[in-house]
Design an enzyme around this catalytic site. Structure first.
Site, PDB file in Angstrom:
ATOM      1  N   LYS A 117       0.813  -1.225   0.000  1.00  0.00           N
ATOM      2  CA  LYS A 117       0.000   0.000   0.000  1.00  0.00           C
ATOM      3  C   LYS A 117       0.841   1.266   0.000  1.00  0.00           C
ATOM      4  O   LYS A 117       0.429   2.286  -0.557  1.00  0.00           O
ATOM      5  CB  LYS A 117      -0.945   0.021   1.208  1.00  0.00           C
ATOM      6  CG  LYS A 117      -2.038  -1.007   1.074  1.00  0.00           C
ATOM      7  CD  LYS A 117      -3.316  -0.526   1.685  1.00  0.00           C
ATOM      8  CE  LYS A 117      -4.437  -1.420   1.201  1.00  0.00           C
ATOM      9  NZ  LYS A 117      -5.720  -1.069   1.749  1.00  0.00           N
ATOM     10  N   LYS A 201      -5.183  -9.089  -6.296  1.00  0.00           N
ATOM     11  CA  LYS A 201      -6.484  -9.396  -5.692  1.00  0.00           C
ATOM     12  C   LYS A 201      -7.512  -8.316  -6.045  1.00  0.00           C
ATOM     13  O   LYS A 201      -7.145  -7.152  -6.271  1.00  0.00           O
ATOM     14  CB  LYS A 201      -6.350  -9.583  -4.175  1.00  0.00           C
ATOM     15  CG  LYS A 201      -6.369  -8.319  -3.382  1.00  0.00           C
ATOM     16  CD  LYS A 201      -6.465  -8.593  -1.895  1.00  0.00           C
ATOM     17  CE  LYS A 201      -6.658  -7.277  -1.171  1.00  0.00           C
ATOM     18  NZ  LYS A 201      -7.960  -7.059  -0.595  1.00  0.00           N
ATOM     19  N   LYS A 204     -11.038  -2.831  -3.305  1.00  0.00           N
ATOM     20  CA  LYS A 204     -11.862  -1.610  -3.360  1.00  0.00           C
ATOM     21  C   LYS A 204     -11.107  -0.440  -3.936  1.00  0.00           C
ATOM     22  O   LYS A 204     -11.665   0.412  -4.579  1.00  0.00           O
ATOM     23  CB  LYS A 204     -12.272  -1.212  -1.937  1.00  0.00           C
ATOM     24  CG  LYS A 204     -13.447  -1.927  -1.412  1.00  0.00           C
ATOM     25  CD  LYS A 204     -13.862  -1.232  -0.128  1.00  0.00           C
ATOM     26  CE  LYS A 204     -13.990  -2.255   0.957  1.00  0.00           C
ATOM     27  NZ  LYS A 204     -12.850  -2.284   1.862  1.00  0.00           N
TER      28      LYS A 204
HETATM   29  P1  ATP Z   1      -8.780  -1.858   0.178  1.00  0.00           P
HETATM   30  O1  ATP Z   1      -8.624  -2.102  -1.278  1.00  0.00           O
HETATM   31  O2  ATP Z   1      -9.284  -0.488   0.515  1.00  0.00           O
HETATM   32  O3  ATP Z   1      -7.598  -2.295   0.983  1.00  0.00           O
HETATM   33  P2  ATP Z   1     -10.163  -4.309   0.293  1.00  0.00           P
HETATM   34  O4  ATP Z   1     -10.973  -4.399  -0.923  1.00  0.00           O
HETATM   35  O5  ATP Z   1      -8.888  -5.070   0.347  1.00  0.00           O
HETATM   36  O6  ATP Z   1      -9.937  -2.787   0.632  1.00  0.00           O
HETATM   37  P3  ATP Z   1     -10.875  -4.700   3.059  1.00  0.00           P
HETATM   38  O7  ATP Z   1     -11.828  -3.789   3.701  1.00  0.00           O
HETATM   39  O8  ATP Z   1      -9.445  -4.454   3.328  1.00  0.00           O
HETATM   40  O9  ATP Z   1     -11.097  -4.738   1.482  1.00  0.00           O
HETATM   41  O10 ATP Z   1     -11.239  -6.187   3.405  1.00  0.00           O
HETATM   42  C1  ATP Z   1     -12.423  -6.620   4.048  1.00  0.00           C
HETATM   43  C2  ATP Z   1     -12.512  -8.123   4.056  1.00  0.00           C
HETATM   44  O11 ATP Z   1     -12.651  -8.623   2.723  1.00  0.00           O
HETATM   45  C3  ATP Z   1     -11.264  -8.815   4.631  1.00  0.00           C
HETATM   46  O12 ATP Z   1     -11.685  -9.959   5.364  1.00  0.00           O
HETATM   47  C4  ATP Z   1     -10.500  -9.241   3.419  1.00  0.00           C
HETATM   48  O13 ATP Z   1      -9.668 -10.361   3.660  1.00  0.00           O
HETATM   49  C5  ATP Z   1     -11.636  -9.595   2.470  1.00  0.00           C
HETATM   50  N1  ATP Z   1     -11.199  -9.444   1.089  1.00  0.00           N
HETATM   51  C6  ATP Z   1     -10.771  -8.290   0.508  1.00  0.00           C
HETATM   52  N2  ATP Z   1     -10.450  -8.504  -0.777  1.00  0.00           N
HETATM   53  C7  ATP Z   1     -10.701  -9.829  -1.020  1.00  0.00           C
HETATM   54  C8  ATP Z   1     -10.571 -10.661  -2.164  1.00  0.00           C
HETATM   55  N3  ATP Z   1     -10.134 -10.159  -3.311  1.00  0.00           N
HETATM   56  N4  ATP Z   1     -10.917 -11.965  -2.076  1.00  0.00           N
HETATM   57  C9  ATP Z   1     -11.372 -12.465  -0.900  1.00  0.00           C
HETATM   58  N5  ATP Z   1     -11.514 -11.743   0.229  1.00  0.00           N
HETATM   59  C10 ATP Z   1     -11.176 -10.435   0.187  1.00  0.00           C
END
Ligand code: ATP
Ligand code: LTN
Length: 338
Positions: A117, A201, A204
């Site tokens: 990040k 992955k 968001k």
């Molecule tokens: P950001 O991109 O802002 O870091 P994010 O999309 O990674 O956000 P988080 O809020 O950090 O989402 O994650 C919330 C939950 O969703 C966590 O349990 C994380 O492990 C799960 N998660 C996030 N992205 C994935 C993915 N691509 N596949 C499966 N689980 C996910």
């Protein structure tokens, strides 16, 4: 969990840093819904984590409602599980400070999410981004949570939470005061990849709109994103081993399996030998079928911020009733005067 004898509890959180996507749904929220019937559950919207990178204040408020509404729309029952926003329960921040003094620099230096990040220019990253996993440990341990449902990407942060719990218990001679929380990661959908790049992955904060399927996307948008999703020119293999070295194909098959409650092998039994011209429309239809009831409910809830505010307030009161006494005890253990 060592010799910890306390109640079985779940804590998990999602950042209001953007729209809820299919990865969050399959990796996290879907598990939240199943687990609420087996454990005492606390589901948090981690707004303090979100501000470790810049968030526009008005958007942050809207996204906090959006994540809370997504929990509800997916089936989390606020009469069973407590749904709340992290900043409303001051105990998280208090415990995080104490944990900042327990965690070692060397441990935090190993965290790969910070490296990803912060990017190349880590001098310009916020200090909060660096200590992010320490706040996450506080989120979990302030409830003495024993189990934490998360996606695969959070494995390392959960290991750190266990290390912090163990070191606190050891340093203060407080054997089994904190449980060593267990991650609940397994299951299909633990790691959904970007639709544009099978090596990244789904996230968001991905700048490409087409990388993510959001819960708020309508059926046309979902169909278009899947049609545009990166794939390869080969037909699908008839066995799961044939997906090796084909990350985009593996991801699309994995999404189909996770949503249909089957396995990659079963999906390939049906679609092996077919090209993406056949498989993508079938996948789009399945995604729309599974997500559209949730997105309809999400839209309905987002139109009622008064209800969401009330639900978050009630959840925060329930959460604080558990977290405040834990922090009080921690302060005594550490040696702070009452
Ligand atoms: P950001 O991109 O802002 O870091 P994010 O999309 O990674 O956000 P988080 O809020 O950090 O989402 O994650 C919330 C939950 O969703 C966590 O349990 C994380 O492990 C799960 N998660 C996030 N992205 C994935 C993915 N691509 N596949 C499966 N689980 C996910
Ligand atoms: N770091 C997590 C979000 C998060 C979390 C938590 C998850 C913050 N606090 C406590 C589980 C338990 C992420 O998904 N990026």
């Amino acid at each position: 969990m060592s010799g910890y004898q306390g109640p079985l509890r779940i804590l998990s959180g999602i950042q209001p840093s953007g729209g809820m996507h299919l990865g969050n749904y399959l990796g996290a929220i879907r598990k939240f819904v199943e687990l609420q019937h087996q454990y005492e559950c606390y589901y948090c919207v981690v707004d303090m984590h979100a501000i470790t990178v810049w968030q526009d204040p008005a958007k942050l408020r809207a996204q906090t409602f959006h994540i809370a509404a997504s929990y509800l729309a997916a089936g989390v029952d606020p009469n069973i599980a407590a749904i709340f926003h992290q900043s409303a329960v001051g105990a998280h921040a208090e415990l995080a400070w104490i944990f900042n003094c327990v965690a070692r620099l060397g441990w935090i230096d190993r965290m790969t999410q910070f490296k990803d990040k912060a990017g190349k220019d880590k001098e310009r990253a916020s200090v909060g981004l660096y200590t992010y996993p320490v706040l996450q440990a506080a989120d979990i341990l302030v409830y003495k949570a024993t189990h934490v449902p998360v996606g695969e990407d959070q494995k390392q942060h959960l290991e750190l939470s266990r290390d912090i719990a163990g070191k606190f218990n050891h340093d203060f001679d407080a054997e089994d005061f904190f449980p060593l929380p267990e991650p609940l990661i397994k299951g299909p959908g633990a790691r959904i990849m970007s639709l544009r790049d099978g090596a990244k992955k789904m996230s968001k904060s991905d700048p490409s709109e087409n990388a993510c399927i959001f819960l708020s996307d309508d059926s046309d948008v979902i169909a278009r994103k899947i049609k545009k999703a990166k794939s390869d020119p080969e037909p699908l293999p008839s066995e799961a081993a044939g997906l090796e070295g084909r990350p985009e194909a593996a991801n699309l098959v994995g999404i189909y399996a996770a949503l249909s409650g089957s396995s990659d092998a079963e999906v390939l039994k049906e679609y092996g030998g077919q090209g993406f011209g056949v498989f993508k429309p079938a996948l789009a239809e399945l995604v729309v079928e599974k997500l559209s009831p949730i997105s309809a409910e999400l839209r309905r809830l987002e139109a009622d911020p008064g209800f969401l505010q009330k639900t978050l307030g009630e959840g925060a009161a329930r959460a604080a009733a558990v977290a405040d006494p834990v922090v009080k005890e921690v302060k005594e253990i550490v040696g702070f005067l009452p």
